[in-house]
Design a protein around this motif. Structure first.
Motif, PDB file in Angstrom:
ATOM      1  N   GLU A 100     -20.092 -15.862 -38.699  1.00 50.31           N
ATOM      2  CA  GLU A 100     -18.819 -16.577 -38.516  1.00 50.31           C
ATOM      3  C   GLU A 100     -17.865 -15.789 -37.633  1.00 50.31           C
ATOM      4  O   GLU A 100     -17.059 -16.365 -36.911  1.00 50.31           O
ATOM      5  CB  GLU A 100     -18.146 -16.836 -39.864  1.00 50.31           C
ATOM      6  CG  GLU A 100     -18.752 -17.936 -40.675  1.00 50.31           C
ATOM      7  CD  GLU A 100     -18.084 -18.071 -42.041  1.00 50.31           C
ATOM      8  OE1 GLU A 100     -16.926 -17.614 -42.212  1.00 50.31           O
ATOM      9  OE2 GLU A 100     -18.734 -18.631 -42.953  1.00 50.31           O
ATOM     10  N   HIS A 101     -17.951 -14.471 -37.685  1.00 51.41           N
ATOM     11  CA  HIS A 101     -17.064 -13.605 -36.907  1.00 51.41           C
ATOM     12  C   HIS A 101     -17.705 -13.140 -35.598  1.00 51.41           C
ATOM     13  O   HIS A 101     -17.143 -12.304 -34.892  1.00 51.41           O
ATOM     14  CB  HIS A 101     -16.622 -12.410 -37.750  1.00 51.41           C
ATOM     15  CG  HIS A 101     -15.736 -12.802 -38.884  1.00 51.41           C
ATOM     16  ND1 HIS A 101     -14.420 -13.163 -38.719  1.00 51.41           N
ATOM     17  CD2 HIS A 101     -15.984 -12.935 -40.207  1.00 51.41           C
ATOM     18  CE1 HIS A 101     -13.887 -13.481 -39.876  1.00 51.41           C
ATOM     19  NE2 HIS A 101     -14.819 -13.346 -40.814  1.00 51.41           N
ATOM     20  N   GLY A 102     -18.895 -13.642 -35.299  1.00 49.84           N
ATOM     21  CA  GLY A 102     -19.515 -13.367 -34.010  1.00 49.84           C
ATOM     22  C   GLY A 102     -20.250 -12.048 -33.892  1.00 49.84           C
ATOM     23  O   GLY A 102     -20.564 -11.625 -32.781  1.00 49.84           O
ATOM     24  N   PHE A 103     -20.565 -11.398 -35.001  1.00 49.70           N
ATOM     25  CA  PHE A 103     -21.262 -10.114 -34.941  1.00 49.70           C
ATOM     26  C   PHE A 103     -22.780 -10.255 -34.965  1.00 49.70           C
ATOM     27  O   PHE A 103     -23.489  -9.404 -34.433  1.00 49.70           O
ATOM     28  CB  PHE A 103     -20.818  -9.204 -36.092  1.00 49.70           C
ATOM     29  CG  PHE A 103     -19.388  -8.790 -35.988  1.00 49.70           C
ATOM     30  CD1 PHE A 103     -18.982  -7.898 -35.013  1.00 49.70           C
ATOM     31  CD2 PHE A 103     -18.438  -9.312 -36.847  1.00 49.70           C
ATOM     32  CE1 PHE A 103     -17.659  -7.518 -34.903  1.00 49.70           C
ATOM     33  CE2 PHE A 103     -17.116  -8.942 -36.747  1.00 49.70           C
ATOM     34  CZ  PHE A 103     -16.715  -8.046 -35.768  1.00 49.70           C
TER      35      PHE A 103
ATOM     36  N   TRP B 273     -34.309 -15.773 -38.872  1.00 49.56           N
ATOM     37  CA  TRP B 273     -34.243 -14.421 -38.335  1.00 49.56           C
ATOM     38  C   TRP B 273     -32.858 -14.208 -37.736  1.00 49.56           C
ATOM     39  O   TRP B 273     -32.284 -15.107 -37.132  1.00 49.56           O
ATOM     40  CB  TRP B 273     -35.318 -14.207 -37.275  1.00 49.56           C
ATOM     41  CG  TRP B 273     -36.685 -14.061 -37.862  1.00 49.56           C
ATOM     42  CD1 TRP B 273     -37.500 -15.052 -38.318  1.00 49.56           C
ATOM     43  CD2 TRP B 273     -37.387 -12.835 -38.058  1.00 49.56           C
ATOM     44  NE1 TRP B 273     -38.673 -14.516 -38.798  1.00 49.56           N
ATOM     45  CE2 TRP B 273     -38.636 -13.157 -38.638  1.00 49.56           C
ATOM     46  CE3 TRP B 273     -37.097 -11.497 -37.795  1.00 49.56           C
ATOM     47  CZ2 TRP B 273     -39.570 -12.192 -38.973  1.00 49.56           C
ATOM     48  CZ3 TRP B 273     -38.022 -10.534 -38.120  1.00 49.56           C
ATOM     49  CH2 TRP B 273     -39.251 -10.878 -38.709  1.00 49.56           C
ATOM     50  N   TRP B 274     -32.338 -12.985 -37.907  1.00 50.57           N
ATOM     51  CA  TRP B 274     -31.001 -12.641 -37.430  1.00 50.57           C
ATOM     52  C   TRP B 274     -31.093 -11.470 -36.466  1.00 50.57           C
ATOM     53  O   TRP B 274     -32.005 -10.652 -36.549  1.00 50.57           O
ATOM     54  CB  TRP B 274     -30.117 -12.261 -38.618  1.00 50.57           C
ATOM     55  CG  TRP B 274     -29.884 -13.375 -39.572  1.00 50.57           C
ATOM     56  CD1 TRP B 274     -30.632 -13.686 -40.677  1.00 50.57           C
ATOM     57  CD2 TRP B 274     -28.845 -14.338 -39.518  1.00 50.57           C
ATOM     58  NE1 TRP B 274     -30.113 -14.785 -41.313  1.00 50.57           N
ATOM     59  CE2 TRP B 274     -29.013 -15.205 -40.621  1.00 50.57           C
ATOM     60  CE3 TRP B 274     -27.776 -14.559 -38.658  1.00 50.57           C
ATOM     61  CZ2 TRP B 274     -28.150 -16.253 -40.883  1.00 50.57           C
ATOM     62  CZ3 TRP B 274     -26.924 -15.616 -38.914  1.00 50.57           C
ATOM     63  CH2 TRP B 274     -27.114 -16.454 -40.010  1.00 50.57           C
ATOM     64  N   GLN B 275     -30.106 -11.376 -35.582  1.00 53.94           N
ATOM     65  CA  GLN B 275     -29.978 -10.234 -34.671  1.00 53.94           C
ATOM     66  C   GLN B 275     -28.490 -10.000 -34.399  1.00 53.94           C
ATOM     67  O   GLN B 275     -27.675 -10.906 -34.596  1.00 53.94           O
ATOM     68  CB  GLN B 275     -30.713 -10.498 -33.358  1.00 53.94           C
ATOM     69  CG  GLN B 275     -30.134 -11.642 -32.550  1.00 53.94           C
ATOM     70  CD  GLN B 275     -30.978 -11.981 -31.340  1.00 53.94           C
ATOM     71  OE1 GLN B 275     -32.147 -11.647 -31.274  1.00 53.94           O
ATOM     72  NE2 GLN B 275     -30.379 -12.658 -30.378  1.00 53.94           N
ATOM     73  N   VAL B 276     -28.151  -8.804 -33.954  1.00 57.55           N
ATOM     74  CA  VAL B 276     -26.764  -8.551 -33.560  1.00 57.55           C
ATOM     75  C   VAL B 276     -26.511  -9.274 -32.249  1.00 57.55           C
ATOM     76  O   VAL B 276     -27.441  -9.512 -31.467  1.00 57.55           O
ATOM     77  CB  VAL B 276     -26.454  -7.039 -33.451  1.00 57.55           C
ATOM     78  CG1 VAL B 276     -26.607  -6.342 -34.797  1.00 57.55           C
ATOM     79  CG2 VAL B 276     -27.287  -6.370 -32.387  1.00 57.55           C
TER      80      VAL B 276
ATOM     81  N   GLY C 204     -22.789  -3.046 -29.244  1.00 63.58           N
ATOM     82  CA  GLY C 204     -22.042  -2.845 -30.483  1.00 63.58           C
ATOM     83  C   GLY C 204     -20.587  -3.267 -30.340  1.00 63.58           C
ATOM     84  O   GLY C 204     -20.250  -4.095 -29.498  1.00 63.58           O
ATOM     85  N   TRP C 205     -19.738  -2.679 -31.144  1.00 62.45           N
ATOM     86  CA  TRP C 205     -18.333  -3.033 -31.147  1.00 62.45           C
ATOM     87  C   TRP C 205     -17.508  -1.800 -31.465  1.00 62.45           C
ATOM     88  O   TRP C 205     -18.010  -0.788 -31.935  1.00 62.45           O
ATOM     89  CB  TRP C 205     -18.041  -4.142 -32.167  1.00 62.45           C
ATOM     90  CG  TRP C 205     -18.476  -3.818 -33.568  1.00 62.45           C
ATOM     91  CD1 TRP C 205     -19.705  -4.054 -34.110  1.00 62.45           C
ATOM     92  CD2 TRP C 205     -17.723  -3.149 -34.586  1.00 62.45           C
ATOM     93  NE1 TRP C 205     -19.755  -3.595 -35.407  1.00 62.45           N
ATOM     94  CE2 TRP C 205     -18.544  -3.043 -35.719  1.00 62.45           C
ATOM     95  CE3 TRP C 205     -16.428  -2.644 -34.654  1.00 62.45           C
ATOM     96  CZ2 TRP C 205     -18.116  -2.449 -36.903  1.00 62.45           C
ATOM     97  CZ3 TRP C 205     -16.005  -2.058 -35.836  1.00 62.45           C
ATOM     98  CH2 TRP C 205     -16.844  -1.968 -36.950  1.00 62.45           C
ATOM     99  N   GLY C 206     -16.240  -1.892 -31.175  1.00 66.90           N
ATOM    100  CA  GLY C 206     -15.309  -0.818 -31.473  1.00 66.90           C
ATOM    101  C   GLY C 206     -13.911  -1.400 -31.606  1.00 66.90           C
ATOM    102  O   GLY C 206     -13.706  -2.602 -31.447  1.00 66.90           O
TER     103      GLY C 206
END
Length: 197
Positions: free
Chosen positions: A62-65, A80-83, A88-90
């Motif tokens: 939902e938050h796009g991660f 199946w899930w993936q980033v 990544g993020w900061g």
């Protein structure tokens, strides 16, 4: 000159708050390392029910991660899930900590990140003998005390990010050609912050 990829910078407090849940942070890290996985696979690693893991993966989505990994499912029931970003993020503390709620979220996420990294390093130390001399001799822990101004520290951060990006690409290229002998996930933690003795 092509634009170099950068970690996504979170500026929306509600997105950062998604990581105030320690299980979500753990799931994100595991998924980042694995490339893709199902809720059942991740549930085994974290010792939680697949339904709970699935719930938290949906919240991260939902938050796009994270997002569904296309083409991985062998039947309609398996997700199946993936980033969503290999970079990544900061976040910059100053973008989010202007309110008490923002300061609390920044503090909670930062503390959870440090706790997670510390636990990961302690686990390595506890298992050091099992890795063998080649790995333990290659591993490192270091601290350098430098005299820098804020602009120099930011420049050093950018250089270290570029260096790690280059090594990550080297590892991906090796795996793509089938060079997997003695290749393991390696976690590198570097911190740069001011202090007064």
């Amino acid at each position: 000159m092509p634009q170099k990829p950068e970690p996504e910078q979170i500026t929306d407090l509600s997105r950062l708050k998604a990581f105030t849940n320690p299980l979500r942070m753990q799931l994100y890290r595991l998924l980042y390392a694995a490339g893709s996985a199902t809720a059942s696979h991740l549930a085994e690693q974290v010792g939680q029910a697949p339904s709970l893991v699935s719930y938290h993966l949906r919240k991260l989505a939902e938050h796009g991660f994270v997002a569904e990994a296309s083409g991985r499912s062998t039947d309609g029931r398996e997700r199946w899930w993936q980033v969503t970003s290999e970079e990544g993020w900061g976040f910059r503390e100053s973008d989010l900590s202007g309110t008490p709620e923002g300061a609390a979220a920044v503090g909670a996420v930062t503390s959870a990140i440090i706790d997670s990294r510390t636990a990961q390093y302690r686990a390595y130390l506890d298992q050091g003998a099992a890795w063998g001399a080649e790995w333990t001799d290659a591993a490192f822990s270091a601290e350098w005390l430098l005299d820098l101004n804020p602009a120099e520290l930011a420049e050093m951060r950018d250089e270290l990010q570029e260096l790690s990006r280059r090594w990550r690409e080297r590892g991906k290229a090796a795996r793509a050609t089938g060079d997997t002998a003695d290749r393991e996930h390696v976690s590198v933690h570097l911190y740069g912050f001011p202090f007064r003795p």
